[in-house]
Design a protein around this motif. Structure first.
Motif, PDB file in Angstrom:
ATOM      1  N   LYS A 108      65.411  28.095 -13.818  1.00  0.00           N
ATOM      2  CA  LYS A 108      64.411  28.221 -12.798  1.00  0.00           C
ATOM      3  C   LYS A 108      62.980  27.936 -13.584  1.00  0.00           C
ATOM      4  N   ALA A 109      62.893  28.286 -14.838  1.00  0.00           N
ATOM      5  CA  ALA A 109      61.667  28.197 -15.499  1.00  0.00           C
ATOM      6  C   ALA A 109      61.322  26.688 -15.745  1.00  0.00           C
ATOM      7  N   ALA A 110      62.482  25.635 -15.618  1.00  0.00           N
ATOM      8  CA  ALA A 110      62.099  24.240 -15.859  1.00  0.00           C
ATOM      9  C   ALA A 110      61.745  23.775 -14.391  1.00  0.00           C
ATOM     10  N   PHE A 111      62.255  24.332 -13.208  1.00  0.00           N
ATOM     11  CA  PHE A 111      61.729  24.140 -11.954  1.00  0.00           C
ATOM     12  C   PHE A 111      60.287  24.463 -11.658  1.00  0.00           C
ATOM     13  N   ARG A 112      59.975  25.439 -12.063  1.00  0.00           N
ATOM     14  CA  ARG A 112      58.518  25.945 -11.901  1.00  0.00           C
ATOM     15  C   ARG A 112      57.692  25.289 -12.912  1.00  0.00           C
ATOM     16  N   ASP A 113      58.061  24.613 -13.962  1.00  0.00           N
ATOM     17  CA  ASP A 113      57.202  23.766 -14.581  1.00  0.00           C
ATOM     18  C   ASP A 113      57.077  22.467 -13.757  1.00  0.00           C
ATOM     19  N   ARG A 114      58.365  21.984 -13.263  1.00  0.00           N
ATOM     20  CA  ARG A 114      57.907  20.674 -12.478  1.00  0.00           C
ATOM     21  C   ARG A 114      57.421  20.801 -11.164  1.00  0.00           C
ATOM     22  N   GLN A 115      57.482  22.240 -10.679  1.00  0.00           N
ATOM     23  CA  GLN A 115      56.564  22.263  -9.216  1.00  0.00           C
ATOM     24  C   GLN A 115      55.211  22.382  -9.534  1.00  0.00           C
ATOM     25  N   ARG A 116      54.690  22.873 -10.887  1.00  0.00           N
ATOM     26  CA  ARG A 116      53.312  22.861 -11.441  1.00  0.00           C
ATOM     27  C   ARG A 116      52.800  21.424 -11.540  1.00  0.00           C
ATOM     28  N   GLN A 117      53.624  20.584 -11.807  1.00  0.00           N
ATOM     29  CA  GLN A 117      53.190  19.110 -12.397  1.00  0.00           C
ATOM     30  C   GLN A 117      53.116  18.600 -10.961  1.00  0.00           C
ATOM     31  N   TYR A 118      54.021  18.883 -10.032  1.00  0.00           N
ATOM     32  CA  TYR A 118      53.973  18.058  -8.736  1.00  0.00           C
ATOM     33  C   TYR A 118      52.614  18.537  -8.033  1.00  0.00           C
ATOM     34  N   ASP A 119      52.481  20.030  -7.931  1.00  0.00           N
ATOM     35  CA  ASP A 119      51.176  20.640  -7.459  1.00  0.00           C
ATOM     36  C   ASP A 119      49.903  19.973  -8.149  1.00  0.00           C
ATOM     37  N   GLY A 120      49.836  19.608  -9.202  1.00  0.00           N
ATOM     38  CA  GLY A 120      48.794  19.093 -10.195  1.00  0.00           C
ATOM     39  C   GLY A 120      48.564  17.569  -9.959  1.00  0.00           C
TER      40      GLY A 120
END
Length: 295
Positions: free
Chosen positions: A280-292
């Motif tokens: 889940k932490a890796a998914f959150r990091d991926r989502q932050r990169q996507y949002d950015g």
């Protein structure tokens, strides 16, 4: 203010023997390299399959090239999207253009094609067994009234489901459907091979049905899951309200989105208990990169 439809989306397939699939794949890769297309084209000894998007001019150029290469009997349909529904274009060489995993002969023994109007008439008969050949996460978004959901996670599981659930019903009329028609070419061939005689499938699949049948006359319930950034489409092939869980791939309705287990890009009620805190932490990091805008 409505968003203009910047992208034309073409869904296509044709079962046709390909003498040199590698050469066809390489030729299509070279032809499409500078067209600005996105999506996937699959090439195999049994034919071609794909969904691609791009400008009106690029889609017309690809369509014309496929016709020139001899694919003149394609099941071909177009829709539109305001945004690029795929990230990039992939032209791939495969063993099958849709993977059933057992040998069948769609060109020789596929079921009887039904137009959307004929489909409505046949499936209104309660004695007809209507089978949704798609994966269970696709069925979640919508299906036909009264259809049987095999509950499969992969089309490869379909032959085993047929063996377990349709054996002994060879005398019944069976009507099958899928998104664009290609899976039913193989699923109806499978049943014909097993001795079923009255086997039918919806020509052009759900997409053609939603394109041609007005909502007031429709036997379709919900939206149709599509394998691109639109997630779902409705009648008229307009982009739907669906959103996808990018952890497990399930289409999510408003109830799913309101669940406390939903976290965009991380989890939903269908998968929250199946991933670890580290995942889940890796998914959150991926989502932050996507949002950015980094992905």
């Amino acid at each position: 203010m409505s968003v203009p439809h910047r992208y034309t989306v073409a869904a296509l397939y044709e079962f046709r023997p390909v003498a040199d699939p590698a050469a066809l794949r390489n030729g299509l890769h070279e032809f499409t390299r500078n067209l600005g297309l996105c999506g996937t084209l699959l090439v195999a000894p049994e034919g071609i399959n794909g969904t691609v998007a791009g400008s009106r001019e690029a889609i017309t150029a690809l369509h014309s090239q496929l016709l020139a290469l001899g694919f003149t009997a394609m099941e071909y349909k177009e829709s539109h999207s305001p945004h690029a529904p795929f990230k990039r274009l992939k032209v791939r060489l495969k063993r099958e253009i849709v993977t059933l995993g057992v040998p069948v002969e769609p060109l020789r023994q596929a079921g009887t094609y039904l137009s959307p109007a004929e489909w409505n008439a046949l499936t209104a008969d309660p004695d007809v067994i209507v089978v949704d050949t798609r994966n269970r996460y696709e069925v979640q978004a919508g299906t036909f009234e009264g259809a049987v959901d095999p509950g499969i996670d992969s089309f490869r599981e379909f032959p085993a489901w047929v063996e377990q659930h349709l054996s002994g019903q060879e005398g019944k009329r069976i009507a099958m459907f899928c998104t664009g028609g290609i899976r039913c070419e193989k699923s109806t061939s499978l049943l014909r091979e097993k001795g079923f005689q009255d086997v039918y499938h919806l020509q052009g699949g759900i997409l053609r049905y939603l394109e041609e049948v007005p909502a007031a006359q429709s036997r379709w319930q919900g939206e149709c899951f599509v394998f691109d950034g639109r997630v779902t489409v409705g009648h008229g092939l307009t982009p739907g309200a669906g959103e996808m869980c990018h952890s497990c791939g399930w289409p999510l309705d408003q109830k799913d989105l309101a669940s406390p287990l939903f976290e965009r890009g991380v989890s939903c009620a269908h998968c929250a208990d199946t991933t670890t805190p580290a995942q889940k932490a890796a998914f959150r990091d991926r989502q932050r990169q996507y949002d950015g805008g980094l992905l």
